[in-house]
Design a protein around this motif. Structure first.
Motif, PDB file in Angstrom:
ATOM      1  N   ILE A 132       0.874  -1.167   0.000  1.00 29.85           N
ATOM      2  CA  ILE A 132       0.000   0.000   0.000  1.00 29.85           C
ATOM      3  C   ILE A 132       0.915   1.222   0.000  1.00 29.85           C
ATOM      4  CG2 ILE A 132      -1.878   1.204   1.184  1.00 29.85           C
ATOM      5  CD1 ILE A 132      -2.464  -1.534   2.593  1.00 29.85           C
ATOM      6  N   GLU A 133       1.373   1.610  -1.185  1.00 32.43           N
ATOM      7  CA  GLU A 133       2.361   2.682  -1.305  1.00 32.43           C
ATOM      8  C   GLU A 133       1.885   3.989  -0.680  1.00 32.43           C
ATOM      9  OE1 GLU A 133       1.449   0.804  -3.925  1.00 32.43           O
ATOM     10  OE2 GLU A 133       3.259  -0.147  -4.686  1.00 32.43           O
ATOM     11  N   GLY A 134       0.601   4.276  -0.834  1.00 29.94           N
ATOM     12  CA  GLY A 134       0.067   5.538  -0.337  1.00 29.94           C
ATOM     13  C   GLY A 134       0.191   5.705   1.162  1.00 29.94           C
ATOM     14  N   PHE A 135       0.265   4.611   1.920  1.00 30.25           N
ATOM     15  CA  PHE A 135       0.353   4.734   3.367  1.00 30.25           C
ATOM     16  C   PHE A 135       1.647   5.433   3.785  1.00 30.25           C
ATOM     17  CE2 PHE A 135       1.856   3.245   7.489  1.00 30.25           C
ATOM     18  CZ  PHE A 135       0.858   3.756   8.287  1.00 30.25           C
ATOM     19  N   GLY A 136       2.778   4.931   3.334  1.00 32.98           N
ATOM     20  CA  GLY A 136       4.054   5.547   3.701  1.00 32.98           C
ATOM     21  C   GLY A 136       4.153   6.981   3.227  1.00 32.98           C
ATOM     22  N   GLU A 137       3.662   7.225   2.017  1.00 29.83           N
ATOM     23  CA  GLU A 137       3.690   8.587   1.470  1.00 29.83           C
ATOM     24  C   GLU A 137       2.857   9.532   2.332  1.00 29.83           C
ATOM     25  OE1 GLU A 137       2.130   7.912  -2.409  1.00 29.83           O
ATOM     26  OE2 GLU A 137       3.950   6.927  -3.130  1.00 29.83           O
ATOM     27  N   LEU A 138       1.626   9.118   2.648  1.00 26.35           N
ATOM     28  CA  LEU A 138       0.746   9.963   3.443  1.00 26.35           C
ATOM     29  C   LEU A 138       1.281  10.122   4.863  1.00 26.35           C
ATOM     30  CD1 LEU A 138      -1.807  11.632   3.768  1.00 26.35           C
ATOM     31  CD2 LEU A 138      -3.075   9.495   4.168  1.00 26.35           C
ATOM     32  N   PHE A 139       1.786   9.053   5.451  1.00 31.08           N
ATOM     33  CA  PHE A 139       2.335   9.146   6.801  1.00 31.08           C
ATOM     34  C   PHE A 139       3.451  10.179   6.853  1.00 31.08           C
ATOM     35  CE2 PHE A 139       5.438   8.214  10.017  1.00 31.08           C
ATOM     36  CZ  PHE A 139       4.656   8.190  11.159  1.00 31.08           C
ATOM     37  N   SER A 161      11.828   8.120   8.307  1.00 29.04           N
ATOM     38  CA  SER A 161      10.823   7.104   8.591  1.00 29.04           C
ATOM     39  C   SER A 161      10.616   6.234   7.362  1.00 29.04           C
ATOM     40  CB  SER A 161       9.488   7.761   8.949  1.00 29.04           C
ATOM     41  OG  SER A 161       8.465   6.793   8.926  1.00 29.04           O
ATOM     42  N   ARG A 162      10.687   4.945   7.573  1.00 26.29           N
ATOM     43  CA  ARG A 162      10.395   4.004   6.484  1.00 26.29           C
ATOM     44  C   ARG A 162       9.074   3.291   6.764  1.00 26.29           C
ATOM     45  NH1 ARG A 162      14.826   0.044   5.479  1.00 26.29           N
ATOM     46  NH2 ARG A 162      14.912  -0.126   7.741  1.00 26.29           N
ATOM     47  N   ALA A 163       8.084   4.056   7.257  1.00 30.09           N
ATOM     48  CA  ALA A 163       6.756   3.499   7.503  1.00 30.09           C
ATOM     49  C   ALA A 163       6.230   2.891   6.210  1.00 30.09           C
ATOM     50  CB  ALA A 163       5.814   4.593   7.996  1.00 30.09           C
ATOM     51  N   LEU A 164       5.560   1.750   6.327  1.00 32.25           N
ATOM     52  CA  LEU A 164       5.026   1.083   5.146  1.00 32.25           C
ATOM     53  C   LEU A 164       3.815   0.259   5.540  1.00 32.25           C
ATOM     54  CD1 LEU A 164       7.077  -2.036   4.123  1.00 32.25           C
ATOM     55  CD2 LEU A 164       7.536  -0.821   6.236  1.00 32.25           C
ATOM     56  N   ALA A 165       3.090  -0.183   4.535  1.00 30.66           N
ATOM     57  CA  ALA A 165       1.916  -1.021   4.772  1.00 30.66           C
ATOM     58  C   ALA A 165       1.729  -1.944   3.582  1.00 30.66           C
ATOM     59  CB  ALA A 165       0.675  -0.165   4.986  1.00 30.66           C
ATOM     60  N   GLY A 166       1.009  -3.033   3.830  1.00 30.20           N
ATOM     61  CA  GLY A 166       0.743  -3.967   2.748  1.00 30.20           C
ATOM     62  C   GLY A 166      -0.356  -4.943   3.133  1.00 30.20           C
ATOM     63  N   PHE A 217       0.225  -2.685   8.931  1.00 26.35           N
ATOM     64  CA  PHE A 217       0.702  -1.306   8.977  1.00 26.35           C
ATOM     65  C   PHE A 217       1.938  -1.266   9.856  1.00 26.35           C
ATOM     66  CE2 PHE A 217      -3.872  -0.852   8.247  1.00 26.35           C
ATOM     67  CZ  PHE A 217      -3.893   0.043   7.175  1.00 26.35           C
ATOM     68  N   CYS A 218       3.063  -0.780   9.306  1.00 19.83           N
ATOM     69  CA  CYS A 218       4.329  -0.711  10.027  1.00 19.83           C
ATOM     70  C   CYS A 218       4.644   0.746  10.348  1.00 19.83           C
ATOM     71  CB  CYS A 218       5.454  -1.314   9.194  1.00 19.83           C
ATOM     72  SG  CYS A 218       5.135  -3.015   8.674  1.00 19.83           S
ATOM     73  N   LEU A 219       4.573   1.070  11.629  1.00 21.50           N
ATOM     74  CA  LEU A 219       4.769   2.433  12.108  1.00 21.50           C
ATOM     75  C   LEU A 219       6.112   2.567  12.813  1.00 21.50           C
ATOM     76  CD1 LEU A 219       1.202   2.743  13.605  1.00 21.50           C
ATOM     77  CD2 LEU A 219       2.083   4.108  11.702  1.00 21.50           C
ATOM     78  N   PRO A 220       6.637   3.788  12.887  1.00 18.40           N
ATOM     79  CA  PRO A 220       7.847   4.009  13.672  1.00 18.40           C
ATOM     80  C   PRO A 220       7.616   3.681  15.144  1.00 18.40           C
ATOM     81  CG  PRO A 220       7.469   5.835  12.174  1.00 18.40           C
ATOM     82  CD  PRO A 220       6.226   4.986  12.142  1.00 18.40           C
ATOM     83  N   GLN A 226      -9.453   4.087   7.782  1.00 17.58           N
ATOM     84  CA  GLN A 226      -9.385   2.986   6.825  1.00 17.58           C
ATOM     85  C   GLN A 226      -9.853   1.664   7.425  1.00 17.58           C
ATOM     86  OE1 GLN A 226      -8.753   3.008   3.377  1.00 17.58           O
ATOM     87  NE2 GLN A 226      -9.352   5.087   3.964  1.00 17.58           N
ATOM     88  N   LEU A 227      -9.977   1.599   8.758  1.00 14.13           N
ATOM     89  CA  LEU A 227     -10.496   0.410   9.416  1.00 14.13           C
ATOM     90  C   LEU A 227     -11.932   0.624   9.901  1.00 14.13           C
ATOM     91  CD1 LEU A 227      -7.396  -0.798  11.481  1.00 14.13           C
ATOM     92  CD2 LEU A 227      -8.051  -1.331   9.118  1.00 14.13           C
ATOM     93  N   ASP A 228     -12.585   1.645   9.384  1.00 12.15           N
ATOM     94  CA  ASP A 228     -13.980   1.941   9.736  1.00 12.15           C
ATOM     95  C   ASP A 228     -14.835   1.762   8.488  1.00 12.15           C
ATOM     96  OD1 ASP A 228     -16.474   3.043  10.420  1.00 12.15           O
ATOM     97  OD2 ASP A 228     -15.552   4.566  11.704  1.00 12.15           O
TER      98      ASP A 228
END
Length: 178
Positions: free
Chosen positions: A101-108, A123-128, A136-139, A156-158
């Motif tokens: 989910i490329e948009g997650f890291g970009e938006l974060f 930050s290398r936050a990422l999701a997939g 979801f991988c957060l700092p 996104q979880l609602d």
């Protein structure tokens, strides 16, 4: 602007929280605890919680176990996304993703810039998505976990969030898995 379909009934998800740290335990894990509190306040269920050392194979083993568990819909990780020699969350988990989910890291990083300025590039936050499980991988900082949850993940979880969210896809996959 984000919309909500308040007429729909909320769908609670089962969420696992993983803290990646060589030094934290349940008593000192403020980042993992912040995620647990937020997911429960939102109406979701804590399915599992664990702390693992910042080791590629320990990370993969724990996350793979949760990916294979049909009762886990979402995995939230905190820690291991920086640039120190021990930070290995992206290297450990990205190979498990069926889709990133490329948009997650970009938006974060965009949202984080408002809070910490250019330091957000570290930050290398990422999701997939892996086997129908969202990851979801957060700092590791508690502030970063709050930002990720409060400003991205919670909506996104609602299932009531419009124009789209991940819940319908998760529920379809859960039904297919049986």
């Amino acid at each position: 602007m984000a919309q909500s379909n308040s007429a729909a009934e909320f769908v609670a998800l089962n969420i696992a929280v993983l803290t990646v740290s060589d030094t934290r335990n349940l008593e000192t894990d403020t980042s993992g605890q912040a995620l647990v509190e937020r997911l429960q306040e939102a109406g979701h269920r804590l399915q599992a919680r664990s702390i693992v050392k910042d080791d590629v194979y320990q990370l993969r083993a724990q996350v793979s176990q949760w990916i294979a568990d049909r009762d886990v819909h979402v995995i939230l990780t905190t820690g291991g996304t920086g640039f120190s020699h021990r930070d290995s969350t992206p290297e450990a988990l990205a190979p498990l993703f069926d889709k990133e989910i490329e948009g997650f890291g970009e938006l974060f990083r965009s949202l984080s810039h408002d809070e910490i300025g250019t330091s957000t590039i570290q930050s290398r936050a990422l999701a997939g998505l892996a086997n129908g499980t969202l990851i979801f991988c957060l700092p590791g900082s508690t502030g970063a976990c709050r930002t990720g949850w409060d400003r991205i993940i919670v909506e996104q979880l609602d299932n009531r969030h419009r124009p789209c969210n991940f819940v319908d896809m998760l529920m379809r996959h859960a039904q297919q898995r049986g």
